[in-house]
Structures are given as C-alpha cells and as structure tokens.
Motif scaffolding. Structure first.
Motif, PDB file in Angstrom:
ATOM      1  N   ILE A  90      10.152  17.009 -18.699  1.00 56.36           N
ATOM      2  CA  ILE A  90       8.740  17.414 -18.789  1.00 56.36           C
ATOM      3  C   ILE A  90       8.158  17.372 -20.179  1.00 56.36           C
ATOM      4  O   ILE A  90       8.869  18.158 -21.029  1.00 56.36           O
ATOM      5  N   LYS A  91       7.052  16.752 -20.384  1.00 64.59           N
ATOM      6  CA  LYS A  91       6.382  16.506 -21.889  1.00 64.59           C
ATOM      7  C   LYS A  91       5.047  17.820 -21.420  1.00 64.59           C
ATOM      8  O   LYS A  91       4.263  17.390 -20.459  1.00 64.59           O
ATOM      9  N   LYS A 109       9.556  28.014 -14.200  1.00 60.26           N
ATOM     10  CA  LYS A 109      10.354  28.829 -13.710  1.00 60.26           C
ATOM     11  C   LYS A 109      11.095  28.502 -12.416  1.00 60.26           C
ATOM     12  O   LYS A 109      12.229  28.820 -12.308  1.00 60.26           O
ATOM     13  N   ARG A 110      10.505  27.747 -11.715  1.00 65.07           N
ATOM     14  CA  ARG A 110      11.093  27.247 -10.541  1.00 65.07           C
ATOM     15  C   ARG A 110      11.850  26.039 -10.738  1.00 65.07           C
ATOM     16  O   ARG A 110      12.511  25.652  -9.834  1.00 65.07           O
ATOM     17  N   HIS A 111      12.111  25.563 -12.020  1.00 69.14           N
ATOM     18  CA  HIS A 111      12.467  24.191 -12.096  1.00 69.14           C
ATOM     19  C   HIS A 111      13.325  24.524 -13.643  1.00 69.14           C
ATOM     20  O   HIS A 111      13.015  23.612 -14.336  1.00 69.14           O
ATOM     21  N   PRO A 112      14.298  25.386 -13.637  1.00 74.30           N
ATOM     22  CA  PRO A 112      14.942  25.711 -15.207  1.00 74.30           C
ATOM     23  C   PRO A 112      15.780  24.736 -15.910  1.00 74.30           C
ATOM     24  O   PRO A 112      15.937  24.963 -16.811  1.00 74.30           O
ATOM     25  N   LYS A 113      15.963  23.673 -14.784  1.00 75.74           N
ATOM     26  CA  LYS A 113      17.206  22.840 -15.496  1.00 75.74           C
ATOM     27  C   LYS A 113      16.562  21.527 -15.921  1.00 75.74           C
ATOM     28  O   LYS A 113      17.168  20.712 -16.771  1.00 75.74           O
ATOM     29  N   LEU A 139       0.987  30.671 -25.195  1.00 77.93           N
ATOM     30  CA  LEU A 139       2.273  29.815 -25.404  1.00 77.93           C
ATOM     31  C   LEU A 139       3.265  30.573 -25.989  1.00 77.93           C
ATOM     32  O   LEU A 139       4.462  30.404 -25.356  1.00 77.93           O
ATOM     33  N   ARG A 140       3.192  31.347 -26.760  1.00 76.37           N
ATOM     34  CA  ARG A 140       4.338  32.124 -27.406  1.00 76.37           C
ATOM     35  C   ARG A 140       5.075  32.965 -26.290  1.00 76.37           C
ATOM     36  O   ARG A 140       6.385  33.065 -26.077  1.00 76.37           O
ATOM     37  N   ARG A 141       4.020  33.514 -25.532  1.00 75.29           N
ATOM     38  CA  ARG A 141       4.860  34.454 -24.463  1.00 75.29           C
ATOM     39  C   ARG A 141       5.220  33.749 -23.100  1.00 75.29           C
ATOM     40  O   ARG A 141       6.342  34.256 -22.657  1.00 75.29           O
ATOM     41  N   HIS A 142       4.591  32.960 -22.781  1.00 74.88           N
ATOM     42  CA  HIS A 142       5.210  32.231 -21.351  1.00 74.88           C
ATOM     43  C   HIS A 142       5.611  30.874 -21.294  1.00 74.88           C
ATOM     44  O   HIS A 142       6.565  30.712 -20.741  1.00 74.88           O
ATOM     45  N   LEU A 143       5.565  30.011 -22.712  1.00 75.56           N
ATOM     46  CA  LEU A 143       5.880  28.797 -22.463  1.00 75.56           C
ATOM     47  C   LEU A 143       7.085  28.584 -23.547  1.00 75.56           C
ATOM     48  O   LEU A 143       8.158  28.009 -23.405  1.00 75.56           O
ATOM     49  N   PHE A 144       6.946  29.271 -24.613  1.00 73.24           N
ATOM     50  CA  PHE A 144       8.140  29.119 -25.635  1.00 73.24           C
ATOM     51  C   PHE A 144       9.601  29.488 -25.038  1.00 73.24           C
ATOM     52  O   PHE A 144      10.586  28.333 -25.175  1.00 73.24           O
ATOM     53  N   PRO A 145       9.801  30.229 -24.222  1.00 68.73           N
ATOM     54  CA  PRO A 145      11.203  30.448 -23.563  1.00 68.73           C
ATOM     55  C   PRO A 145      11.605  29.514 -22.721  1.00 68.73           C
ATOM     56  O   PRO A 145      12.709  29.223 -22.465  1.00 68.73           O
ATOM     57  N   HIS A 146      10.791  28.591 -22.244  1.00 66.98           N
ATOM     58  CA  HIS A 146      11.136  27.318 -21.157  1.00 66.98           C
ATOM     59  C   HIS A 146      11.166  26.034 -22.122  1.00 66.98           C
ATOM     60  O   HIS A 146      11.556  25.118 -21.539  1.00 66.98           O
ATOM     61  N   ALA A 147      10.996  26.240 -23.367  1.00 63.87           N
ATOM     62  CA  ALA A 147      10.916  25.002 -24.253  1.00 63.87           C
ATOM     63  C   ALA A 147      12.218  24.459 -24.889  1.00 63.87           C
ATOM     64  O   ALA A 147      12.881  25.149 -25.468  1.00 63.87           O
TER      65      ALA A 147
END
Length: 286
Positions: A90-91, A109-113, A139-147
């Motif tokens: 995903i980009k 969150k539903r596709h963590p791999k 971005l910092r709060r919600h998306l950085f942890p998934h990057a």
C-alpha cells in the motif's frame, strides 16, 4: 543491466501480477498523485488499484481547487478493493483531512501484514497547501504506527516535528525522531536541503531502519520535477509488492525516479517538468 530491458523475474504477459494499492488524491494535470502512482506501478510490472481521497484542480502552475471525498465513499472504495484483490503493498499519499487519515488508519488496522509506504503529502510542488489543519497531527497519531516506511521531504519533516532541518546531522536526528513516533523506517528526502544561495549539486537521501542509517546520493538535475515524491513512494511500494527487501526497493526506486526525472518533459506552460515514468521500461534487477 541495461535500463531498457526487463529483469529476469519480470511478469510475463497473461500471467498474474502483484497488486499494489495507492490511497491518494487525483491530479488533474496528470503529473502527480494517483496518476503518477499508476504510471509507476505499470513501469514496475505491478497492477495498480486506487482509493481516491480528494479531487484536485491543478496544472503545472498551481492548484486552484480541492474537494476531499467523504469518509463513506473512501471506505466504500477500500472495502471493494480488499474484498476482491490480494493487495501486496500500500502506498499512501495526499489525504487532505484528519478525518480521512483516521478512516485510512481504521482500514490498515484490519490488514496489519501488508507493507505500507506513507508519503506525508502536505504541500504541492507549486507551494499550494494540500492538507487542511490537523492533518500533520493525525498522521503522527493514526498512521505513523502503521508505516513500514515514511518518505517525507525536509519541509514536511519540519512541519511534522516543529523543528528546523538544516544539515546532515539534523536530518539523522529527525529521522530517528520519526521512528520514535512509530514509523518502522524513514526515508528522509534531501532535495530541499539548505545549500546557501545555490542548491547543493548532489542530493543526499537518508534511509534509517532498525539496522542503521544509509545515505543515497544522486546528482541534482537543473530543473524542478512535478510528482517526484509520489513516484518515489509508489516505486518503493511496487518493489515491496514484488517481494523485494525494503533496502532493495528503496535503492531501485531512487534509481527509477532519477532516470524518469532525467527524461522529464513540459506538457504545460509552468516551470515544473513531469516525469517520464516509462523511459525506463522496468526497474533494475539486484
């Protein structure tokens, strides 16, 4: 390997292709955003699917209007894609609003791999804002942890961290700070690095991962390109979709964008040039 030939593991006509998803805005001028991402995916032999976050009215000179999609429509796009396609990478590019950022995070969150390349687009090449207030914080709060990888340029880092980045040491410190906020790796693009009255003749991009730091250097070309950041993040995502390691995907993507930029052209009357994504038929084999 010559740049005009396909690698040995390129996808053959008629066979299945890896699939990459771009979540980004539409550029009506065709140089950046969703349009650049799809050109990039195609150049890498990857099938691209899209979830559009915003419609922009722009050309090579300016952005004249932005209309974000509703959260409901974005979620419908994402649900339709994940229900049918085996997405391999995903980009994420322009999101436009904090609410859209939260909607994207809920899907991730539903596709963590699935590996995620996050390009924190805040300002267009023209200097026009591409994000409403609160997007940097979202971005910092919600998306950085998934990057899996964050790909900011220096102005974006300065907005995200609220500090000045004016030398190589500051770039390294900032990259580590971004990783501390949750991103697994950071590619800090050095094209906007301070160089006094004249831009530096060599651009240094910094990749920081759990394994350490690596600098990538390439010559600065004597013009400004449109869509370089979008294309770089999309090229990395394409490499990951093809099964490459992150370091390999980053190195290939930098080479790809440099070649596409060297062959850039001017479709409009603005000063910026648009990348020729198909000047290199495929990425180099490493």
């Amino acid at each position: 390997m010559p740049r005009n030939t396909r690698p040995e593991n390129a996808i053959r006509p008629g066979s299945s292709r890896p699939i990459a998803l771009t979540i980004a805005g539409s550029d009506s001028g065709g140089g950046a955003g969703i349009q650049a991402d799809l050109h990039t995916f195609a150049a890498f032999g990857v099938h691209g699917v899209t979830a559009i976050t915003a419609i922009t009215a722009q050309n090579t000179r300016q952005v004249t209007a932005i209309q974000p999609v509703t959260g409901m429509l974005l979620e419908a796009q994402l649900d339709a894609l994940f229900a049918d396609f085996p997405i391999a990478a995903i980009k994420i590019g322009m999101l436009g609003s904090a609410s859209i950022a939260r909607s994207v995070a809920a899907t991730l969150k539903r596709h963590p791999k699935i590996p995620v390349v996050l390009d924190p687009v805040l300002v267009a090449t023209s200097g026009d804002a591409l994000a409403m207030g609160g997007v940097a914080a979202a971005l910092r709060r919600h998306l950085f942890p998934h990057a899996s990888l964050l790909t900011p340029n220096i102005p974006e880092v300065e907005q995200l961290l609220g500090r000045r980045i004016d030398n190589a040491d500051a770039m390294l410190t900032a990259a580590h700070a971004l990783r501390e906020l949750g991103a697994k790796a950071v590619l800090l693009k050095g094209g906007h690095a301070a160089g006094g009255k004249k831009p530096t003749p060599v651009i240094r991009d910094l990749l920081v991962t759990v394994r350490g730091a690596r600098w990538h250097e390439h010559p600065r070309l004597p013009f400004e390109g449109h869509g370089t950041g979008c294309s770089l993040a999309a090229a990395i995502a394409a490499g990951l979709a093809r099964g490459n390691a992150l370091e390999t995907a980053v190195a290939d993507a930098i080479d790809f964008v440099q070649h596409a930029l060297a062959n850039a052209y001017s479709p409009g009357s603005g000063a910026v040039r648009v990348l020729d994504h198909h000047a290199a038929k495929s990425p180099p084999k490493r």
